[in-house]
Structures are given as structure tokens and as C-alpha cells.
Design an enzyme around this catalytic site. Sequence first.
Site, short mmCIF file in Angstrom:
data_model
loop_
_atom_site.label_atom_id
_atom_site.label_comp_id
_atom_site.label_asym_id
_atom_site.label_seq_id
_atom_site.Cartn_x
_atom_site.Cartn_y
_atom_site.Cartn_z
CB SER A 66 -25.03 -30.39 0.17
OG SER A 66 -25.95 -29.64 -0.56
CE LYS A 103 -24.76 -28.77 -4.06
NZ LYS A 103 -26.31 -28.96 -3.77
#
Length: 145
Positions: A66, A103
Site C-alpha cells: 500500500s 501510512k
Amino acid sequence: MFIATLVRDIYTPNFSSLLRLPLYLCPVSAGFPSPAEDYIEGRLDLNRYLVKHPAATFFVRVTGDSMIDAGIHPGDLLIVDRAIAPTNGKIVIAVLNGELTVKRVRQSKQKLLLIPENPQYPSLEIRSEMDFQIWGVVTNVIHPL
């Protein structure tokens, strides 16, 4: 909830042994070759170069894709500094509902978001009922070729 890029292993730095590697004065050309230089500028300890706050630094190895567009690939080793404030736009290691993830953090209006760097994954809005904590800011990526 599927988070996609997770922390696989956590390591602490070992500062008891020094590894000083040669640092060449002449930079390496990525274009046309340049004449070789036959001298060394000095020795470089990667701990001094990569770790700014030794007592607050740890390493993690990642899984998942991701964060691939940020240059973070599965198996990469991240250097994480807990002494750096997790300001808007920084890449962080966060604990979300008991799982460690990497993230980009984004404060948007009244929302706190964890943003992946892969368009195949959605952003995660942090809500008050979630168990959430930021462990540190990613400062460097060690990526094997």
C-alpha cells in the site's frame, strides 16, 4: 479491516559496534561516466548518518504494497524516529486497532486520515472509537535492489 502494508518485524539499533565504511570524495555519476578518483574523503558510520535520535529510533520491516508509490516495498527496512513530531504529510508507523501499519498521515479539516501511497487502497479515516496511536515518523527506507 484490511490495512495492506503492515510491520512484520521490529528491531532496535545496536550502537555498541561501529562500522565505518569508506566515503569517496567523488560522487558517482548517474549519467555519463566520470574519471575515477583514487582517494577517500573519510569514513562514514551509517548510524551517525541515518539515526538522529538514537534513544528514540527503531527499525521495522514491512509487508504489503500500500506504500509502493512512496518507495516502500515489501521486505524493506524502515528507520523510525519517535522524537520527530508526526506532522501533516509525514509517513508514520501507527497502531490501528492493535495492528501496526505504515501510512502517510493527513489532517484534513476535522478529519485525521491515514493515506496509502497506492491507488488500489482506500484512505482510512481515524474515528474516536478506534484504538489509534502513532509510534513514530519514518525517516529512511533501506531498500534492497
